[in-house]
Design a protein around this motif. Structure first.
Motif, PDB file in Angstrom:
ATOM      1  N   SER A   1       2.816 -84.185   9.227  1.00  0.00           N
ATOM      2  CA  SER A   1       3.495 -83.378   9.756  1.00  0.00           C
ATOM      3  C   SER A   1       4.640 -82.933   8.602  1.00  0.00           C
ATOM      4  O   SER A   1       4.947 -83.578   8.070  1.00  0.00           O
ATOM      5  CB  SER A   1       3.480 -83.759  11.169  1.00  0.00           C
ATOM      6  OG  SER A   1       4.880 -84.462  11.171  1.00  0.00           O
ATOM      7  N   LYS A   2       4.810 -82.044   9.152  1.00  0.00           N
ATOM      8  CA  LYS A   2       6.336 -81.561   8.599  1.00  0.00           C
ATOM      9  C   LYS A   2       8.100 -82.000   8.900  1.00  0.00           C
ATOM     10  O   LYS A   2       8.002 -82.203   7.485  1.00  0.00           O
ATOM     11  CB  LYS A   2       6.322 -79.777   8.469  1.00  0.00           C
ATOM     12  CG  LYS A   2       5.896 -79.114   8.114  1.00  0.00           C
ATOM     13  CD  LYS A   2       5.478 -79.151   6.812  1.00  0.00           C
ATOM     14  CE  LYS A   2       4.346 -77.774   6.301  1.00  0.00           C
ATOM     15  NZ  LYS A   2       4.818 -77.515   4.731  1.00  0.00           N
ATOM     16  N   ILE A   3       7.624 -82.494  10.326  1.00  0.00           N
ATOM     17  CA  ILE A   3       8.276 -83.254  10.474  1.00  0.00           C
ATOM     18  C   ILE A   3       8.770 -84.871   9.701  1.00  0.00           C
ATOM     19  O   ILE A   3       9.974 -85.728   9.077  1.00  0.00           O
ATOM     20  CB  ILE A   3       8.353 -83.606  11.703  1.00  0.00           C
ATOM     21  CG1 ILE A   3       8.867 -82.506  12.770  1.00  0.00           C
ATOM     22  CG2 ILE A   3      10.115 -84.393  12.491  1.00  0.00           C
ATOM     23  CD1 ILE A   3       8.704 -82.271  14.024  1.00  0.00           C
ATOM     24  N   GLU A   4       7.570 -85.420   9.605  1.00  0.00           N
ATOM     25  CA  GLU A   4       7.796 -86.634   9.254  1.00  0.00           C
ATOM     26  C   GLU A   4       8.209 -86.269   7.083  1.00  0.00           C
ATOM     27  O   GLU A   4       8.388 -87.240   6.942  1.00  0.00           O
ATOM     28  CB  GLU A   4       6.668 -87.035   9.164  1.00  0.00           C
ATOM     29  CG  GLU A   4       5.773 -87.629  10.551  1.00  0.00           C
ATOM     30  CD  GLU A   4       4.681 -87.747  10.502  1.00  0.00           C
ATOM     31  OE1 GLU A   4       3.818 -87.598   9.767  1.00  0.00           O
ATOM     32  OE2 GLU A   4       4.834 -88.915  11.710  1.00  0.00           O
ATOM     33  N   GLU A   5       7.620 -85.497   6.547  1.00  0.00           N
ATOM     34  CA  GLU A   5       7.826 -84.657   5.903  1.00  0.00           C
ATOM     35  C   GLU A   5       9.380 -84.633   5.535  1.00  0.00           C
ATOM     36  O   GLU A   5       9.622 -84.859   4.290  1.00  0.00           O
ATOM     37  CB  GLU A   5       7.053 -83.485   5.081  1.00  0.00           C
ATOM     38  CG  GLU A   5       5.202 -83.789   4.864  1.00  0.00           C
ATOM     39  CD  GLU A   5       4.744 -82.864   4.679  1.00  0.00           C
ATOM     40  OE1 GLU A   5       4.873 -81.895   3.867  1.00  0.00           O
ATOM     41  OE2 GLU A   5       3.734 -82.955   4.444  1.00  0.00           O
ATOM     42  N   GLU A   6       9.408 -84.806   6.192  1.00  0.00           N
ATOM     43  CA  GLU A   6      11.253 -84.503   6.072  1.00  0.00           C
ATOM     44  C   GLU A   6      12.344 -85.031   5.920  1.00  0.00           C
ATOM     45  O   GLU A   6      13.005 -86.010   5.567  1.00  0.00           O
ATOM     46  CB  GLU A   6      12.350 -82.845   7.193  1.00  0.00           C
ATOM     47  CG  GLU A   6      12.914 -82.657   6.416  1.00  0.00           C
ATOM     48  CD  GLU A   6      13.586 -81.624   5.491  1.00  0.00           C
ATOM     49  OE1 GLU A   6      14.826 -81.941   5.278  1.00  0.00           O
ATOM     50  OE2 GLU A   6      13.062 -80.984   5.279  1.00  0.00           O
ATOM     51  N   ILE A   7      11.502 -85.924   7.277  1.00  0.00           N
ATOM     52  CA  ILE A   7      12.314 -87.797   7.450  1.00  0.00           C
ATOM     53  C   ILE A   7      12.309 -88.439   6.077  1.00  0.00           C
ATOM     54  O   ILE A   7      12.872 -88.991   5.266  1.00  0.00           O
ATOM     55  CB  ILE A   7      12.173 -88.524   8.663  1.00  0.00           C
ATOM     56  CG1 ILE A   7      12.262 -87.231   9.530  1.00  0.00           C
ATOM     57  CG2 ILE A   7      12.560 -89.457   8.635  1.00  0.00           C
ATOM     58  CD1 ILE A   7      11.439 -88.094  10.979  1.00  0.00           C
ATOM     59  N   ASP A   8      10.603 -88.080   5.563  1.00  0.00           N
ATOM     60  CA  ASP A   8      10.633 -89.109   4.449  1.00  0.00           C
ATOM     61  C   ASP A   8      11.113 -88.555   3.280  1.00  0.00           C
ATOM     62  O   ASP A   8      11.997 -89.354   2.241  1.00  0.00           O
ATOM     63  CB  ASP A   8       9.109 -89.108   3.402  1.00  0.00           C
ATOM     64  CG  ASP A   8       8.646 -90.143   5.021  1.00  0.00           C
ATOM     65  OD1 ASP A   8       9.087 -90.993   5.804  1.00  0.00           O
ATOM     66  OD2 ASP A   8       7.094 -89.696   4.821  1.00  0.00           O
ATOM     67  N   MET A   9      11.149 -87.706   3.170  1.00  0.00           N
ATOM     68  CA  MET A   9      12.371 -86.985   1.944  1.00  0.00           C
ATOM     69  C   MET A   9      13.758 -86.956   1.938  1.00  0.00           C
ATOM     70  O   MET A   9      14.579 -87.453   0.786  1.00  0.00           O
ATOM     71  CB  MET A   9      12.391 -85.200   1.624  1.00  0.00           C
ATOM     72  CG  MET A   9      13.241 -84.096   0.479  1.00  0.00           C
ATOM     73  SD  MET A   9      12.837 -85.122  -1.394  1.00  0.00           S
ATOM     74  CE  MET A   9      10.833 -83.511  -1.456  1.00  0.00           C
ATOM     75  N   GLN A  10      14.129 -86.717   3.519  1.00  0.00           N
ATOM     76  CA  GLN A  10      15.684 -87.189   3.645  1.00  0.00           C
ATOM     77  C   GLN A  10      16.085 -88.935   3.368  1.00  0.00           C
ATOM     78  O   GLN A  10      17.014 -89.369   2.390  1.00  0.00           O
ATOM     79  CB  GLN A  10      16.331 -86.912   5.378  1.00  0.00           C
ATOM     80  CG  GLN A  10      15.944 -85.861   5.382  1.00  0.00           C
ATOM     81  CD  GLN A  10      16.483 -85.577   6.796  1.00  0.00           C
ATOM     82  OE1 GLN A  10      16.714 -86.299   7.643  1.00  0.00           O
ATOM     83  NE2 GLN A  10      16.379 -83.938   7.146  1.00  0.00           N
TER      84      GLN A  10
END
Length: 154
Positions: free
Chosen positions: A120-129
């Motif tokens: 999901s977009k939230i998981e992708e954002e967490i991985d990017m952070q």
């Protein structure tokens, strides 16, 4: 050999920034790259640990091999009894289990790469952070090493 010649062999010059680059040494010295495990490091694990890790990663492959071995040995028993119907059934089961194994390998790899069920977009954002935080940490560590003069000789 003068001091200047030995200095030239120790350092290489980058044309754009004129910074010194330290050579790693002979090819036997392996650089430490974060997130990379060399073949020499992976050989330290025992076969049983690797087998358990792979089975946890992709359990359907092991099940497929189990069915394949079962069909093979039942086919051998049927051959000794000269039971042609059972021989043909086990041959078909072996072929089907082989197809199942290949399918399980492909789907397991797609699943672990994240292509089968995208994040999901939230998981992708967490991985990017997490990645950015790691890059920041490594840059800060390199800066501190450069300031203390551990790796760079001037």
């Amino acid at each position: 050999m003068s001091d200047e010649e030995s200095q030239e062999k120790k350092y290489a010059y980058l044309s754009s920034s004129k910074q010194h680059v330290v050579f790693l040494g002979p090819p036997t010295d392996r650089p430490d790259i974060e997130g990379f495990t060399s073949v020499a490091d992976t050989k330290k694990e025992s076969f049983f640990k690797k087998f358990i890790a792979y089975t946890k990663k992709n359990p359907f492959v092991l099940a497929g091999f189990g069915v394949c071995f079962y069909a093979f040995f039942q086919g051998l028993k049927a051959t000794k009894r000269k039971d042609n119907v059972m021989i043909n059934r086990m041959m078909g089961l072996r072929a089907a289990s082989g197809a199942f194994i290949i399918t399980a390998l492909c789907l397991g790899n797609l699943y672990h790469e994240g292509k089968l069920f995208p994040q999901s977009k939230i998981e992708e954002e967490i991985d990017m952070q997490k990645r950015l935080a790691n890059v920041y940490f490594m840059a800060k560590k390199r800066k501190m090493e450069a300031e203390s003069g551990e790796n760079i000789q001037t």
